[in-house]
Design a protein around this motif. Structure first.
Motif, mmCIF file in Angstrom:
data_model
loop_
_atom_site.group_PDB
_atom_site.id
_atom_site.type_symbol
_atom_site.label_atom_id
_atom_site.label_comp_id
_atom_site.label_asym_id
_atom_site.label_seq_id
_atom_site.Cartn_x
_atom_site.Cartn_y
_atom_site.Cartn_z
ATOM 1 N N GLU A 279 0.827 -1.200 0.000
ATOM 2 C CA GLU A 279 0.000 0.000 0.000
ATOM 3 C C GLU A 279 0.865 1.254 0.000
ATOM 4 O OE1 GLU A 279 -3.047 -0.530 -0.463
ATOM 5 O OE2 GLU A 279 -3.351 -2.582 0.248
ATOM 6 N N GLY B 68 1.018 6.720 4.471
ATOM 7 C CA GLY B 68 0.009 7.699 4.860
ATOM 8 C C GLY B 68 -1.372 7.095 4.991
ATOM 9 N N GLU B 69 -2.387 7.906 4.715
ATOM 10 C CA GLU B 69 -3.769 7.512 4.928
ATOM 11 C C GLU B 69 -4.203 6.423 3.938
ATOM 12 O OE1 GLU B 69 -6.072 11.055 4.669
ATOM 13 O OE2 GLU B 69 -5.460 11.792 6.637
ATOM 14 N N TRP B 70 -5.266 5.726 4.302
ATOM 15 C CA TRP B 70 -5.876 4.682 3.484
ATOM 16 C C TRP B 70 -6.247 5.269 2.126
ATOM 17 C CZ3 TRP B 70 -10.981 1.833 5.323
ATOM 18 C CH2 TRP B 70 -11.278 0.806 4.414
ATOM 19 N N TRP B 71 -5.479 4.870 1.086
ATOM 20 C CA TRP B 71 -5.595 5.536 -0.213
ATOM 21 C C TRP B 71 -6.950 5.348 -0.868
ATOM 22 C CZ3 TRP B 71 -6.377 2.690 -4.725
ATOM 23 C CH2 TRP B 71 -6.132 1.314 -4.648
ATOM 24 N N ARG C 153 -9.787 5.565 0.458
ATOM 25 C CA ARG C 153 -10.779 6.500 1.004
ATOM 26 C C ARG C 153 -10.211 7.915 1.102
ATOM 27 N NH1 ARG C 153 -14.006 6.308 5.307
ATOM 28 N NH2 ARG C 153 -15.977 5.265 4.828
ATOM 29 N N THR C 154 -9.181 8.188 0.317
ATOM 30 C CA THR C 154 -8.520 9.486 0.349
ATOM 31 C C THR C 154 -8.535 10.090 -1.052
ATOM 32 O OG1 THR C 154 -7.036 8.682 2.077
ATOM 33 C CG2 THR C 154 -6.399 10.709 0.963
ATOM 34 N N GLN D 59 -4.381 14.281 -3.019
ATOM 35 C CA GLN D 59 -3.399 14.310 -1.932
ATOM 36 C C GLN D 59 -2.147 13.511 -2.273
ATOM 37 O OE1 GLN D 59 -5.035 13.538 1.958
ATOM 38 N NE2 GLN D 59 -6.940 14.646 1.518
ATOM 39 N N ARG D 60 -2.130 12.875 -3.484
ATOM 40 C CA ARG D 60 -0.946 12.135 -3.942
ATOM 41 C C ARG D 60 -0.528 12.682 -5.309
ATOM 42 N NH1 ARG D 60 -4.645 8.659 -2.008
ATOM 43 N NH2 ARG D 60 -5.438 8.321 -4.101
ATOM 44 N N ASP E 264 4.946 10.483 -3.671
ATOM 45 C CA ASP E 264 3.946 10.409 -2.611
ATOM 46 C C ASP E 264 3.265 9.053 -2.587
ATOM 47 O OD1 ASP E 264 4.302 13.172 -1.844
ATOM 48 O OD2 ASP E 264 3.240 13.682 -3.691
ATOM 49 N N GLU F 146 -14.304 8.131 -3.976
ATOM 50 C CA GLU F 146 -13.176 9.011 -4.266
ATOM 51 C C GLU F 146 -12.613 8.768 -5.671
ATOM 52 O OE1 GLU F 146 -12.524 11.375 -2.440
ATOM 53 O OE2 GLU F 146 -13.127 10.860 -0.395
#
Length: 461
Positions: free
Chosen positions: A120, A123-126, A128-129, A133-134, A139, A220
């Motif tokens: 994965e 950072g945050e759970w991709w 649900r993001t 942000q990437r 990133d 998303e």
């Protein structure tokens, strides 16, 4: 009635068994809706759905998010680049996409999840993001992108397919989704497959594990991660895609290239790729039946697409719940229901025509040392070589213009088989990867490596 047309219709008992399997999946999985399709002989022969939530009645035209089945679409794009000569599968990534932290990993390793990259993103759970942000590949990969040595084992990697999507964009000069639409979706007629949802589409739901209540999941845009899981599709579109993955389509990829995708390129990983992982395809088994396909999931959705080449049957299952419905297992079950209840009729035997070139002088028994083998000529003009009894080095060979044959499978894949002829044109022996096959065990008239004892065969005493 035409025999083929009659055989396209499933028997009532088979249709009921399929409906029952979907009903059980929807009820025990507590899914707002489940929709499925079965393909046989390249055509959809059954569609079914189950729902208990008002407003969620699906059919084969309703879009669901398919998650990681998107990876198989991405792999098709990469294989197209290979077939066009724009890359080799053993090329390191940085030959075509420089500047990443994974430049020494080969394209084949990325396709088969053997590059050692993290499963994965940092950072945050991709899933649900928001993808915004990437903004850069750095990133997606993070400061420590590797968890294993490249090539050491299968380790499923979502960031690895992000790299492949960026590779497609770099070589095509346009976004991944644009390339996908022009090169795969439009030629195959998949007009209900898209990066963003198009009405009618299902909503994604989370179902509480301990109470019969639901909550909507965010939908998303995955941004750079799109190549790993962005797509929305329908059972009808995915059934067409399955037909392509079984047969190929010269407008997209040849039959040989999709067959290559279905062959193991990574070792087995229990629970994810039980028989290994191909080039963008998972491989599993149901008893003695071997299947290829892919699972998919994103918050609010689960999906499964599986096919059996031998049975010429494929199944698609989609549901709009985050968990609960084992979509892949259900799709595998649907394949098994049809294949077991209604096994395919073999093609009728037909002899070669008078115009066919039939190399009878290489057919029949041959001996590698004292091991008895047989060469058979197949209906498509290829040769099959294997031991007369027991297991061994079975292989199939394609004929070449110079009269030789090239190995297509097994131990002799890629090797050259030649019939060595005497001055009168008769066949002396077969030469295969330094092995000499003769008409008699250790034939003294053939150039057997090491020679043959001049006293020949004899008993004791």
């Amino acid at each position: 009635m035409d025999e083929l047309a009659e055989d396209r219709e499933l028997l009532p008992a088979t249709r009921r068994a399929l409906r029952h399997r979907i009903a059980v999946a929807q009820s025990t999985g507590r899914a707002p809706s489940v929709v499925a399709a079965v393909l046989r002989g390249g055509e959809v022969v059954w569609e079914g759905s189950r729902t208990s939530v008002e407003g969620h009645g699906p059919d084969g035209n309703v879009q669901y998010r398919i998650g990681s089945i998107s990876k198989t679409f991405t792999a098709v794009l990469v294989m197209r680049l290979r077939d066009e000569g724009l890359l080799r599968l053993d090329d390191p990534l940085d030959k075509h996409l420089p500047g990443t932290a994974a430049g020494h990993v080969t394209i084949a390793q990325l396709l088969a999840h053997t590059g050692g990259l993290a499963a994965e993103t940092p950072g945050e759970w991709w899933e649900r993001t928001p993808g915004s942000q990437r903004p850069e590949l750095a990133d997606v990969l993070g400061e420590e992108p590797f968890k294993l040595a490249p090539g050491s084992r299968h380790h499923y990697s979502n960031p690895g397919y992000t790299l492949l999507g960026s590779l497609v964009e770099a070589l095509r000069g346009r976004p991944w989704e644009e390339a996908l639409r022009a090169e795969v979706l439009e030629p195959l007629g998949l007009d209900r497959t898209s990066g963003l949802p198009q009405a009618p589409h299902a909503g994604g739901w989370a179902v509480h594990p301990w109470a019969d209540v639901m909550m909507p999941e965010p939908l998303e845009d995955l941004g750079l991660m799109a190549a790993a899981g962005q797509l929305w599709s329908t059972t009808r579109d995915l059934a067409r895609f399955a037909a392509f993955l079984l047969r190929g389509d010269e407008r997209v990829l040849s039959a040989e290239s999709v067959r290559e995708m279905r062959r193991p390129a990574a070792p087995p990983e229990p629970g994810l790729a039980d028989l290994g992982y191909g080039l963008g395809m998972q491989l599993t088994a149901q008893g003695a039946r071997r299947l290829a396909g892919h699972s998919g999931s994103l918050p609010g959705f689960v999906a499964g697409l599986w096919m059996s080449e031998v049975d010429d049957v494929a199944a698609v299952v989609l549901a709009n719940c985050t968990s609960g419905v084992p979509a892949s297992a259900v799709a595998v079950d649907l394949v098994g229901i049809v294949a077991d209840a209604e096994p395919p009729f073999p093609s009728p035997w037909r002899p070669f025509t008078a115009a066919d070139q039939v190399p009878l002088d290489v057919c029949g028994p041959w001996y590698w040392g004292t091991s008895a083998h047989v060469v058979r000529l197949l209906a498509d003009g290829s040769l099959e070589l294997g031991p007369v009894a027991g297991s061994g080095r079975n292989a199939r060979f394609r004929s070449e213009p110079d009269g030789s044959w090239t190995g297509l499978s097994g131990y002799y894949a890629g090797e050259t088989l030649r019939a060595v002829r005497r001055e009168d044109g008769s066949v002396s022996h077969l030469d295969l990867a330094s092995f000499v096959f003769t008409r008699e065990p250790y034939d003294a008239a053939a150039p057997v490596p090491g020679g043959v004892d001049p006293q020949g065969w004899r008993g004791i005493g």
